[in-house]
Design an enzyme around this catalytic site. Structure first.
Site, PDB file in Angstrom:
ATOM      1  CG  ASP A   1       2.678   4.217   8.799  1.00 11.80           C
ATOM      2  OD1 ASP A   1       2.169   3.608   9.765  1.00 11.80           O
ATOM      3  OD2 ASP A   1       2.073   4.445   7.730  1.00 11.80           O
TER       4      ASP A   1
ATOM      5  CG  ASP B   1      -0.882  -1.153   7.978  1.00 14.06           C
ATOM      6  OD1 ASP B   1      -0.204  -2.164   7.765  1.00 14.06           O
ATOM      7  OD2 ASP B   1      -1.667  -1.051   8.939  1.00 14.06           O
TER       8      ASP B   1
HETATM    9 MG   LIG Z   1       0.103   4.226   7.099  1.00 16.69          MG
END
Ligand SMILES: [Mg+2]
Ligand SMILES: [Zn+2]
Length: 188
Positions: free
Chosen positions: A15, A17
């Site tokens: 992932d 962010d």
């Molecule tokens: Mg995230």
């Protein structure tokens, strides 16, 4: 004498962010000026690059679908990320983005596994059942579970520094406070 078979490649899905860069709560990272690496993230990527045969970022960016992030700005952010990664001697093989809204019902918005499945479909040398997903939210762990259901396996690694109540009860195979803690744990 037989030679041992080559190590079968597998993919580390990351992932973005809250794992690599600081998440902006209640908003989106819209421009390079709002991009801020989490402490140790680039060092973690360098360590992980030596260990993982493939590294692919899978990220939901519905701010694009809402018209709040310009596609040019998203491209600039990711170009800069790839440049920074190269400078430290790390590697990211691909960045896959879901720009859609929940209401689009696309196959790629996490927790749906489409971002990973579409990448695996064109990288057939990679064993999908040995996938690993590292993320900081319930949707990442959900994606890992959905990917495992589709491919036969995916480890769930939750990045959890204890500050986000949303991750408190989330099921995961491993938890680490930062990506660097994970990288240090898995690399020699
Ligand atoms: Mg995230
Ligand atoms: Zn999508």
């Amino acid at each position: 004498m037989t030679s041992s078979p080559p190590r079968e490649p597998w993919c580390l899905f990351l992932d973005r962010d809250g794992v690599i860069n600081r998440r902006i709560v209640g908003d989106y990272v819209r421009t390079t000026r709002q991009w801020e690496y989490l402490p140790g993230a680039l060092q973690a990527l360098r360590l992980l690059s030596e260990w993982a045969p493939r590294i692919v970022i899978v990220t939901n960016q519905r701010g694009v679908g809402r018209g709040l992030i310009a596609e040019d700005d998203l491209d600039r952010i990711h170009t800069r990320l790839l440049e920074d990664v190269a400078i430290v001697g790390a590697r990211i093989d691909a960045i896959r983005v879901c720009p859609h809204l929940e209401t689009d019902e696309c196959p790629c918005r996490k927790p749906r596994p489409g971002l990973a499945l579409s990448w695996l479909a064109v990288n057939r040398e990679v064993n999908p059942a040995r996938s690993v997903m590292v993320g900081d939210s319930p949707s990442d762990m959900g994606m890992a579970q959905n990917l495992a259901a589709a491919t036969g396996g995916c480890l769930r690694v939750l990045i959890d520094d204890g500050s986000d109540p949303a991750t408190t009860g989330v099921d995961a195979d491993f938890r680490f406070p930062t990506l660097l803690d994970y990288a240090r744990d898995v690399t020699p």
